[in-house]
Design a protein around this motif. Structure first.
Motif, PDB file in Angstrom:
ATOM      1  N   GLY A  85     -27.623 136.126   0.383  1.00 56.13           N
ATOM      2  CA  GLY A  85     -28.871 136.306  -0.334  1.00 56.13           C
ATOM      3  C   GLY A  85     -29.831 135.145  -0.154  1.00 56.13           C
ATOM      4  O   GLY A  85     -30.974 135.215  -0.609  1.00 56.13           O
ATOM      5  N   VAL A  86     -29.368 134.090   0.526  1.00 63.00           N
ATOM      6  CA  VAL A  86     -30.184 132.887   0.737  1.00 63.00           C
ATOM      7  C   VAL A  86     -30.392 132.648   2.233  1.00 63.00           C
ATOM      8  O   VAL A  86     -31.520 132.516   2.705  1.00 63.00           O
ATOM      9  N   ASP A  98     -28.853 132.431  -5.239  1.00 62.35           N
ATOM     10  CA  ASP A  98     -29.561 133.642  -5.668  1.00 62.35           C
ATOM     11  C   ASP A  98     -28.938 134.318  -6.871  1.00 62.35           C
ATOM     12  O   ASP A  98     -29.391 135.398  -7.264  1.00 62.35           O
ATOM     13  N   ILE A 113     -33.334 131.457  -5.535  1.00 62.40           N
ATOM     14  CA  ILE A 113     -33.914 132.187  -4.409  1.00 62.40           C
ATOM     15  C   ILE A 113     -33.790 133.680  -4.709  1.00 62.40           C
ATOM     16  O   ILE A 113     -32.708 134.158  -5.042  1.00 62.40           O
ATOM     17  N   PRO A 166     -33.172 137.248  -3.768  1.00 66.36           N
ATOM     18  CA  PRO A 166     -32.643 137.992  -2.630  1.00 66.36           C
ATOM     19  C   PRO A 166     -33.591 139.138  -2.280  1.00 66.36           C
ATOM     20  O   PRO A 166     -34.329 139.629  -3.144  1.00 66.36           O
TER      21      PRO A 166
END
Length: 266
Positions: free
Chosen positions: A19-20, A195, A220, A222
Motif C-alpha cells: 500500500g506504500v 498505510d 500514506i 493506499p
C-alpha cells in the motif's frame, strides 16, 4: 545505496511496503478475499471496505491471520461458534499463497506479478543525496518483499526487516531492527511511512519505549481509498486518529524539504 555516512544523517525514513511501495488492492487483498470466499464455501466474499474495517482494528497486519479471522466471523454471524469450526491454518496459508504467489513455486505466476509500483527508484536516491537514510519494515514475507524491492524496483541489497524477522506490527521490534542497520545514533529523527492503523500504532509504541527520540508517523493513502472523496477523507481521519502526524496520497510527496519541515516541528 540506503545511507549516507550515518554520522551525518539528517533523518531516517522507514517504509512499509504494501500500500506504500506497491498497490496490493488486486493482489494481497484479492488473495484475502479469494481465501475467505473459499473457506466459507462461496457464501461470503469480503469487499475492500470490509477488509479496511478489519485492518482498522490495528491488529490484523498478517493477511493469513486476517483471512482466518474473517472466516471465523462469518460463521459466528451464522450462529456457529469458532470453537466448533475445524479450520486448518496451514490450509488457509497454502490456498492464499496459491493465489498470491501462484502455482509455480520457482517462477511465480500469481497476483504478485502484476502489482503496480507506487514509487520511482530515483525518489529513494534523492533521499540518499539529501542525507536521509532509508530502509523497509514490512509484514510481508521476505520472499514477497524482496521480489518487489529487488526484481521490480532493482534495489541492491535493500535494508529490510520482513515477517520472518520480527514480531508482527504494532510491535515495534522490527522497526528498531531496521533502524539499527542504518545507524546506531539515537538522536536522528525517524519517520515511519505506512498505510494502516497498525503502522501508526507501531510508531506510537516506539515513541513510548524511547521518548527522547523524535518519531513521526506518516500516513500514506493506499490507492483503493483515493476515491470517492468521502472515502479518502474517512481513511485520512482514521490514520490521523491512530497517530499519523501527516497523511499523503503517495510517498514521493514526502520530499527531502518536507522531511526537514516535519523534523523541525516539535
Amino acid at each position: 545505496m540506503q545511507t549516507s555516512n550515518s554520522s551525518t544523517l539528517k533523518a531516517i525514513a522507514i517504509f512499509d511496503i504494501d500500500g506504500v511501495i506497491r498497490d496490493v488492492g488486486q493482489s494481497y487483498r484479492r488473495a484475502l478475499a479469494d481465501t475467505v470466499e473459499q473457506f466459507t464455501q462461496g457464501a461470503y466474499r469480503p469487499t475492500q471496505a470490509d477488509i479496511d474495517q478489519l485492518k482498522g482494528e490495528g491488529i490484523w497486519n498478517n493477511d493469513w491471520e486476517g483471512s482466518q479471522e474473517m472466516v471465523y466471523r462469518y460463521f459466528e454471524g451464522q450462529g456457529t461458534p469458532r470453537d466448533r469450526l475445524s479450520l486448518d491454518f496451514e490450509e488457509i496459508v497454502a490456498f492464499f499463497q496459491s493465489r498470491y504467489r501462484g502455482t509455480d513455486p520457482v517462477n511465480w505466476n500469481g497476483y504478485i506479478t502484476t502489482e503496480p509500483i507506487l514509487v520511482n527508484p530515483a525518489y529513494l536516491e534523492s533521499l540518499t543525496q539529501a542525507g536521509i537514510g532509508w530502509g523497509f519494515f514490512s509484514g510481508a514475507t521476505r520472499g514477497s518483499a524482496e521480489y518487489i524491492l529487488t526484481r521490480r524496483l532493482g534495489l541492491q541489497n535493500p535494508i529490510l526487516i520482513a515477517m520472518e524477522d520480527a514480531p508482527g506490527k504494532p510491535d515495534p521490534t522490527g522497526l528498531f531492527a531496521t533502524l539499527n542497520q542504518i545507524s546506531s545514533d539515537p538522536s536522528i529523527p525517524v519517520l515511519y511511512l505506512g498505510d494502516t492503523v497498525a503502522d501508526m500504532y507501531t510508531i506510537d509504541k516506539a515513541r513510548l519505549e524511547y521518548p527522547s527520540r523524535q518519531w513521526i508517523g506518516v500516513g500514506i493513502l493506499p490507492p483503493h481509498v483515493h476515491t470517492p472523496e468521502e472515502r479518502r477523507q474517512a481513511y485520512t481521519q482514521t490514520l490521523k486518529e491512530a497517530g499519523a502526524t501527516v497523511v499523503y496520497s503517495n510517498i514521493e510527496e514526502l520530499t527531502p524539504a518536507e522531511i526537514s519541515r516535519l523534523i523541525e516541528v516539535r
